[in-house]
Write a protein that holds these residues in place. Sequence first.
Motif, PDB file in Angstrom:
ATOM      1  N   UNK A   1      17.648  -6.920  -9.695  1.00  0.00           N
ATOM      2  CA  UNK A   1      18.948  -5.394  -8.879  1.00  0.00           C
ATOM      3  C   UNK A   1      18.011  -4.280  -9.123  1.00  0.00           C
ATOM      4  N   UNK A   2      16.526  -5.206  -9.554  1.00  0.00           N
ATOM      5  CA  UNK A   2      15.048  -3.666  -9.982  1.00  0.00           C
ATOM      6  C   UNK A   2      14.356  -3.595  -8.281  1.00  0.00           C
ATOM      7  N   UNK A   3      14.447  -2.389  -7.978  1.00  0.00           N
ATOM      8  CA  UNK A   3      13.644  -2.456  -6.234  1.00  0.00           C
ATOM      9  C   UNK A   3      12.055  -1.288  -6.397  1.00  0.00           C
ATOM     10  N   UNK A   4      11.765  -1.506  -5.851  1.00  0.00           N
ATOM     11  CA  UNK A   4      10.378  -0.353  -5.447  1.00  0.00           C
ATOM     12  C   UNK A   4      10.797  -0.214  -3.775  1.00  0.00           C
ATOM     13  N   UNK A   5      10.167   0.833  -3.134  1.00  0.00           N
ATOM     14  CA  UNK A   5      10.021   0.681  -2.162  1.00  0.00           C
ATOM     15  C   UNK A   5       8.546   0.449  -1.654  1.00  0.00           C
ATOM     16  N   UNK A   6       8.353  -0.179  -0.310  1.00  0.00           N
ATOM     17  CA  UNK A   6       6.785  -0.291   0.215  1.00  0.00           C
ATOM     18  C   UNK A   6       6.558   0.654   1.556  1.00  0.00           C
ATOM     19  N   UNK A   7       5.870   1.162   1.553  1.00  0.00           N
ATOM     20  CA  UNK A   7       5.298   2.140   2.129  1.00  0.00           C
ATOM     21  C   UNK A   7       5.739   1.983   3.969  1.00  0.00           C
ATOM     22  N   UNK A   8       6.256   0.687   4.332  1.00  0.00           N
ATOM     23  CA  UNK A   8       6.476   1.129   5.102  1.00  0.00           C
ATOM     24  C   UNK A   8       8.767   1.386   5.034  1.00  0.00           C
TER      25      UNK A   8
END
Length: 56
Positions: A12-19
């Motif tokens: 449930x823990x997400x980061x954000x990719x450059x795209x």
Amino acid sequence: EVYKVLLQLAETINLVAPGGEPVPVTRLKPGDEVLIYVEKGGRHFGMKVEETVVER
């Protein structure tokens, strides 16, 4: 610059990719790039909290 963070190991823990796409913490590999936003304090369940961590 290099930053260090503590993240809970959960789907449930997400980061954000450059795209702009979400990247679950459980799928991160060494060398993966993610976007960051630097601010004072921290977050817990998305809510801003004022805390400090002292590493020894």
